[in-house]
Design a protein around this motif. Structure first.
Motif, PDB file in Angstrom:
ATOM      1  N   ARG A  38      -4.114 102.558 -25.409  1.00  0.00           N
ATOM      2  CA  ARG A  38      -4.368 103.755 -24.614  1.00  0.00           C
ATOM      3  C   ARG A  38      -4.155 105.017 -25.448  1.00  0.00           C
ATOM      4  O   ARG A  38      -3.309 105.066 -26.332  1.00  0.00           O
ATOM      5  N   GLU A  39      -4.959 106.026 -25.131  1.00  0.00           N
ATOM      6  CA  GLU A  39      -4.711 107.346 -25.707  1.00  0.00           C
ATOM      7  C   GLU A  39      -3.437 107.907 -25.078  1.00  0.00           C
ATOM      8  O   GLU A  39      -3.190 107.692 -23.890  1.00  0.00           O
ATOM      9  N   LEU A  51       3.962  97.098 -26.301  1.00  0.00           N
ATOM     10  CA  LEU A  51       2.990  96.442 -25.429  1.00  0.00           C
ATOM     11  C   LEU A  51       2.608  97.318 -24.243  1.00  0.00           C
ATOM     12  O   LEU A  51       1.486  97.236 -23.743  1.00  0.00           O
ATOM     13  N   SER A  52       3.528  98.158 -23.786  1.00  0.00           N
ATOM     14  CA  SER A  52       3.238  99.031 -22.647  1.00  0.00           C
ATOM     15  C   SER A  52       2.146 100.047 -22.965  1.00  0.00           C
ATOM     16  O   SER A  52       1.585 100.667 -22.053  1.00  0.00           O
ATOM     17  N   GLY A  57      -5.935  93.721 -23.219  1.00  0.00           N
ATOM     18  CA  GLY A  57      -5.454  92.620 -24.041  1.00  0.00           C
ATOM     19  C   GLY A  57      -3.955  92.422 -24.002  1.00  0.00           C
ATOM     20  O   GLY A  57      -3.380  91.900 -24.943  1.00  0.00           O
ATOM     21  N   ALA A  58      -3.292  92.834 -22.922  1.00  0.00           N
ATOM     22  CA  ALA A  58      -1.844  92.679 -22.852  1.00  0.00           C
ATOM     23  C   ALA A  58      -1.418  91.223 -22.839  1.00  0.00           C
ATOM     24  O   ALA A  58      -0.251  90.908 -23.072  1.00  0.00           O
ATOM     25  N   ASP A  59      -2.367  90.326 -22.577  1.00  0.00           N
ATOM     26  CA  ASP A  59      -2.052  88.895 -22.545  1.00  0.00           C
ATOM     27  C   ASP A  59      -2.231  88.240 -23.909  1.00  0.00           C
ATOM     28  O   ASP A  59      -2.165  87.025 -24.037  1.00  0.00           O
ATOM     29  N   LEU A  78       0.273  93.628 -32.773  1.00  0.00           N
ATOM     30  CA  LEU A  78       0.396  92.328 -32.127  1.00  0.00           C
ATOM     31  C   LEU A  78       0.626  91.225 -33.151  1.00  0.00           C
ATOM     32  O   LEU A  78       1.375  90.275 -32.899  1.00  0.00           O
ATOM     33  N   SER A  79      -0.030  91.332 -34.301  1.00  0.00           N
ATOM     34  CA  SER A  79       0.194  90.345 -35.358  1.00  0.00           C
ATOM     35  C   SER A  79       1.636  90.405 -35.859  1.00  0.00           C
ATOM     36  O   SER A  79       2.273  89.363 -36.083  1.00  0.00           O
TER      37      SER A  79
END
Length: 316
Positions: A38-39, A51-52, A57-59, A78-79
């Motif tokens: 998100r911007e 993550l928030s 793609g939060a999953d 995420l990686s």
């Protein structure tokens, strides 16, 4: 096996190409996840993101993944998080992450980026999805349109503006004239595709100059015939702005002619890539008349897949 990218074709195809090559060596299901931030969080450093802040793609970090392949800036946070998980997946990051390689289990990076690290595998160009089987399948699908075209068939892959290069309408017109002259001199035909980055003005200028040249200029409608063009081509012309396109072309074993772009700044990385492709016998600068030569097709994607699979198995 999970593939995590922002969904852009040029990024996702690199990760998917590596994943598919691994799956050909050790059959596995490929789970594709696309993420976005998100911007205004998208511009934050990778290690500052949470993550928030995800928009999509939060999953992407749910359990059940043994091998993780990330590519592109959006995938980096995420990686890194996946690598830190207890009993987490083996994390392979494609491209230079511009972060310490130790944050990942393995980094598959273009040799022209000159990334150092014990867990870094350097390859010429980028992983891709071009295989003899996929080319043959595409050739069959488009045979009715391509088979009547006279040989030699000349495929042209046209890119666009980047940080290092531009494709102005004037330059596109001049380049189009040179391509038309080369096709005419060879008494062959042209098969041309533009990329998403090709400016509309450049596309229009080049197409206008090539309007009377025998062949097929794909208009962007329907299924992309790129793989069919690569299969049917006797020569491949590629603009010098794209490592992806050049590497795909060099995997065919057919002469690759590099088309000049308008330089915006000195680009040592692309100079090194051109040198690597030249030393491999795959590519030469575009010149008229077109010359023919042979070389062993580049298979860097498979080499990366073998190395990734060996590293994964060693850790397990």
């Amino acid at each position: 096996m999970r593939v995590v990218t922002d969904g852009r074709a040029g990024i996702e195809n690199q990760a998917l190409g590596l994943a598919e090559a691994i799956a050909r060596l050790a059959p596995a299901e490929i789970d594709v996840r696309r993420v976005a931030w998100r911007e205004p969080f998208d511009g934050l450093p990778a290690r500052a993101k949470r993550l928030s802040m995800l928009a999509l793609g939060a999953d992407a970090l749910d359990p059940g993944c043994d091998l993780w392949i990330g590519c592109g800036r959006a995938s980096l946070p995420l990686s890194i998080r996946a690598k830190r998980q207890a009993a987490g997946p083996f994390v392979v990051q494609v491209q230079d992450p511009r972060l310490p390689p130790k944050l990942f289990d393995m980094v598959v990076a273009p040799a022209h980026d000159r990334l150092d690290g014990d867990n870094v595998l350097e390859i010429i160009g980028s992983p891709h999805r071009v295989t003899p089987e996929r080319l043959a399948e595409a050739a069959s699908a488009f045979a009715r349109r391509i088979d009547p075209l006279p040989r030699p068939r000349i495929a042209a892959m046209i890119g666009g503006r980047s940080k290092a290069f531009d494709l102005t309408a004037a330059h596109a017109g001049r380049l189009g004239r040179r391509i038309a002259d080369a096709v005419a001199a060879a008494q062959g035909s042209l098969m041309l595709t533009y990329s998403r980055r090709t400016p509309e003005a450049a596309r229009a200028a080049m197409s206008a100059v090539l309007a009377e040249t025998p062949g097929w200029i794909w208009d962007g409608e329907g299924e992309n015939p790129l793989f069919a063009f690569l299969s049917a081509a006797d020569h491949i012309l590629v603009t010098e702005d794209s490592a992806n396109m050049a590497t795909e072309a060099a995997s065919t074993g057919k002469p690759v002619h590099l088309l000049p772009m308008v330089p915006l700044r000195r680009a040592p990385k692309f100079e090194r890539l051109r040198t690597s492709l030249s030393e491999a016998g795959a590519a030469r600068p575009f010149a008229e008349p077109l010359q023919t030569w042979t070389y062993v097709p580049l298979d860097e994607t498979r080499r990366a897949a073998v190395a990734a699979l060996e590293a994964y198995r060693a850790r397990r």
